[in-house]
Design a protein around this motif. Sequence first.
Motif, PDB file in Angstrom:
ATOM      1  N   THR A  17      -8.888  -9.878  15.176  1.00 29.21           N
ATOM      2  CA  THR A  17      -8.863  -9.609  13.731  1.00 29.21           C
ATOM      3  C   THR A  17      -7.415  -9.511  13.277  1.00 29.21           C
ATOM      4  N   SER A  18      -7.151 -10.083  12.121  1.00 30.52           N
ATOM      5  CA  SER A  18      -5.799 -10.018  11.584  1.00 30.52           C
ATOM      6  C   SER A  18      -5.809  -9.165  10.317  1.00 30.52           C
ATOM      7  N   GLN A  19      -4.906  -8.201  10.263  1.00 28.22           N
ATOM      8  CA  GLN A  19      -4.923  -7.223   9.155  1.00 28.22           C
ATOM      9  C   GLN A  19      -3.579  -7.167   8.437  1.00 28.22           C
ATOM     10  N   SER A  20      -3.629  -7.234   7.102  1.00 25.00           N
ATOM     11  CA  SER A  20      -2.405  -7.039   6.310  1.00 25.00           C
ATOM     12  C   SER A  20      -2.203  -5.538   6.128  1.00 25.00           C
ATOM     13  N   ILE A  21      -1.469  -4.939   7.054  1.00 29.42           N
ATOM     14  CA  ILE A  21      -1.216  -3.495   6.959  1.00 29.42           C
ATOM     15  C   ILE A  21      -0.521  -3.214   5.616  1.00 29.42           C
ATOM     16  N   HIS A  22       0.276  -4.191   5.159  1.00 31.06           N
ATOM     17  CA  HIS A  22       1.030  -4.000   3.906  1.00 31.06           C
ATOM     18  C   HIS A  22       0.137  -3.948   2.672  1.00 31.06           C
ATOM     19  N   LYS A  23      -1.112  -4.398   2.789  1.00 28.92           N
ATOM     20  CA  LYS A  23      -1.962  -4.392   1.589  1.00 28.92           C
ATOM     21  C   LYS A  23      -2.628  -3.030   1.369  1.00 28.92           C
ATOM     22  N   THR A  24      -3.321  -2.518   2.398  1.00 28.52           N
ATOM     23  CA  THR A  24      -4.098  -1.285   2.159  1.00 28.52           C
ATOM     24  C   THR A  24      -3.581  -0.085   2.939  1.00 28.52           C
ATOM     25  N   LEU A  25      -2.597  -0.282   3.792  1.00 28.31           N
ATOM     26  CA  LEU A  25      -1.971   0.854   4.488  1.00 28.31           C
ATOM     27  C   LEU A  25      -0.498   0.885   4.097  1.00 28.31           C
ATOM     28  N   PRO A  26       0.208   1.956   4.460  1.00 28.47           N
ATOM     29  CA  PRO A  26       1.595   2.059   3.984  1.00 28.47           C
ATOM     30  C   PRO A  26       2.618   1.361   4.856  1.00 28.47           C
ATOM     31  N   GLY A  83       0.780  -1.233   0.000  1.00 30.42           N
ATOM     32  CA  GLY A  83       0.000   0.000   0.000  1.00 30.42           C
ATOM     33  C   GLY A  83       0.812   1.283   0.000  1.00 30.42           C
ATOM     34  N   HIS A  84       2.128   1.206   0.264  1.00 34.26           N
ATOM     35  CA  HIS A  84       2.911   2.463   0.233  1.00 34.26           C
ATOM     36  C   HIS A  84       3.164   2.916  -1.195  1.00 34.26           C
ATOM     37  N   LYS A  85       2.849   2.042  -2.168  1.00 35.37           N
ATOM     38  CA  LYS A  85       2.958   2.343  -3.593  1.00 35.37           C
ATOM     39  C   LYS A  85       4.343   2.887  -3.961  1.00 35.37           C
ATOM     40  N   ARG A  86       5.305   1.997  -3.895  1.00 35.64           N
ATOM     41  CA  ARG A  86       6.707   2.308  -4.226  1.00 35.64           C
ATOM     42  C   ARG A  86       7.250   3.476  -3.405  1.00 35.64           C
ATOM     43  N   GLY A  87       6.749   3.574  -2.176  1.00 40.13           N
ATOM     44  CA  GLY A  87       7.260   4.632  -1.288  1.00 40.13           C
ATOM     45  C   GLY A  87       6.614   5.985  -1.527  1.00 40.13           C
ATOM     46  N   ASN A  88       5.642   6.081  -2.445  1.00 38.63           N
ATOM     47  CA  ASN A  88       5.020   7.377  -2.747  1.00 38.63           C
ATOM     48  C   ASN A  88       4.448   8.036  -1.494  1.00 38.63           C
ATOM     49  N   ILE A  89       3.896   7.220  -0.594  1.00 39.37           N
ATOM     50  CA  ILE A  89       3.250   7.807   0.587  1.00 39.37           C
ATOM     51  C   ILE A  89       4.275   8.528   1.461  1.00 39.37           C
ATOM     52  N   TYR A  90       5.531   8.021   1.446  1.00 35.74           N
ATOM     53  CA  TYR A  90       6.546   8.691   2.264  1.00 35.74           C
ATOM     54  C   TYR A  90       6.889  10.050   1.663  1.00 35.74           C
ATOM     55  N   LYS A  91       6.815  10.125   0.334  1.00 36.31           N
ATOM     56  CA  LYS A  91       7.056  11.428  -0.304  1.00 36.31           C
ATOM     57  C   LYS A  91       5.924  12.377   0.053  1.00 36.31           C
ATOM     58  N   LYS A  92       4.677  11.856  -0.009  1.00 35.18           N
ATOM     59  CA  LYS A  92       3.522  12.717   0.276  1.00 35.18           C
ATOM     60  C   LYS A  92       3.540  13.256   1.701  1.00 35.18           C
ATOM     61  N   THR A  93       4.110  12.485   2.642  1.00 35.82           N
ATOM     62  CA  THR A  93       4.030  12.872   4.050  1.00 35.82           C
ATOM     63  C   THR A  93       5.371  13.348   4.610  1.00 35.82           C
ATOM     64  N   GLY A  94       6.350  13.552   3.719  1.00 30.59           N
ATOM     65  CA  GLY A  94       7.648  14.086   4.158  1.00 30.59           C
ATOM     66  C   GLY A  94       8.475  13.098   4.963  1.00 30.59           C
ATOM     67  N   LEU A  95       8.242  11.803   4.779  1.00 29.18           N
ATOM     68  CA  LEU A  95       9.009  10.806   5.543  1.00 29.18           C
ATOM     69  C   LEU A  95       9.970  10.029   4.640  1.00 29.18           C
TER      70      LEU A  95
END
Length: 489
Positions: free
Chosen positions: A220-229, A27-39
């Motif tokens: 509940t078990s959640q794949s954070i890697h699927k829909t979250l970054p 879900g981080h989409k090649r790290g794009n989310i880190y660019k969007k959030t300054g991380l």
Amino acid sequence: MNIDCIPILKSLRAYKNEGAVPFHMPGHKRGNIYKKTGLDFLSEDILALDTTEVPGVDNLHCPEGAVLEAQGLAAEAFGADYTFFLVNGTTSGIYSMIMASANPGDKIIIPRNCHRSVYGAVILGRLIPVYIEPEIDDEFGIAMGIKPETVENILEKHSDAKAVVITNPTFYGVCSDLKRIAEIVHSRGMLLLVDEAHGSHFCFNERLPISALEAGADMTSQSIHKTLPSMTQSSMLHVKSERVDIEKLKVFLQLVQTTSPSHILLASLDAARFIMQQYGHELLDDAIDWSNWARSEINDTEGCCCLGPDRAGRYGAVDFDPTRLTVNFGASGLSGTKAEEILRKNFKIQVEMSDLYNIVAITTIGDYRSDYEAFVNAVKKLVETAEKRKAKAMAPAVFFRPQEPSLMPWEAVYYEKEQVDMGQSIGRICGEMIIPYPPGIPVLMPGETISREIYEYLKLCVEYGIKLNGISDSKPKKVWVLKNNKKEV
Ligand SMILES: Cc1ncc(COP(=O)(O)O)c(C=O)c1O
């Protein structure tokens, strides 16, 4: 350096260089989310940060420092009493929560269309599976929700079961009436365990379906890697219940996970929690708006349509994840597998998966508006121009209809087996899980009989290029079956 000598690196580099828009996990989409959030610094230092449990770095299996603190912060963010970080994916969370809820020989109620990890827990825990038949939408050719009445009827007959497992949402974004199911399950004193691999984002925006914990699930078990970054393999297991034996749960978590957990994965879970708390609501608003726009554009295009809220109230579905784009090409006569192939080849778009009729695109807060526009334009052009191949009508109901197994899956695993041509396998007892991949739902379990209907379905999958785990790549395809039903000596 000759990269041909490092085949895995070569394949990853080739895909990266191709520059396809990633409508798939992580879900981080090649790290794009880190660019969007300054991380961005998170991805820059990755190898220098990759370390083992040196003093000052905590231990996943008996956390006392940073991991304990991070798990506590996550429990607060996700609304749990306890949260456990997982480095072996949701698969390890599912194994642990199921085995902690039932002893060998106990009954467990599971949907027939559940993920292979649930079946894996049945085998490892030597449990007796009682199957719930999901509702089927023949137009999309997929299993939809589980009706509360269906659960009620099954519990009436199997009041000695220990727990009920529900997949919510499904890979296609379909949600069942979890709240009502939780009431029914708890009224019988059983545990409700949710496979929420695809729903980690639900609790961060009120425009999304109700989360499992809010609905009353015990675990509940959640794949954070699927829909979250977070990074691939990193997941969480949440507990919100006084009915769960936490100490027993910890035993299984230690058994099914590596003793060398990656602290990079753990840090990425911690960062995902932070990003969602700081920016999640607003970023999800954007993702929901853009997905809704894409859905409505696709629905206005002749030849294709998108699964969505207009189908709520039917087939056991009460809600849909708006960020999941399941596109059906039935009206244009294009199969899902062909559509996926053309999108990649002609439009540089890679979706998460396809089946006979549909493609499934995973959208997350890591996507840009331009990605959605590229997707919609590609789908429109695809239905206009593609050379069409009619997908044969064949409802998947054949394998969602539970059969009386000849043997329990964990018995069949230990039987002597032989490989036979697929064409010769009708009437034989299957020796392994046969799974069209993705979405990873077994069509056949060890100990089940290969019927003509199932054989025809598998043949169709092969014809349409759907990968079948458990069926060899030889020609003709071969299947492992029990040899004379004799136990291995
Ligand atoms: C419905 C469902 N449950 C469980 C899993 C397993 O999750 P993980 O890959 O995080 O182990 C998957 C993976 O695709 C899934 O689709």
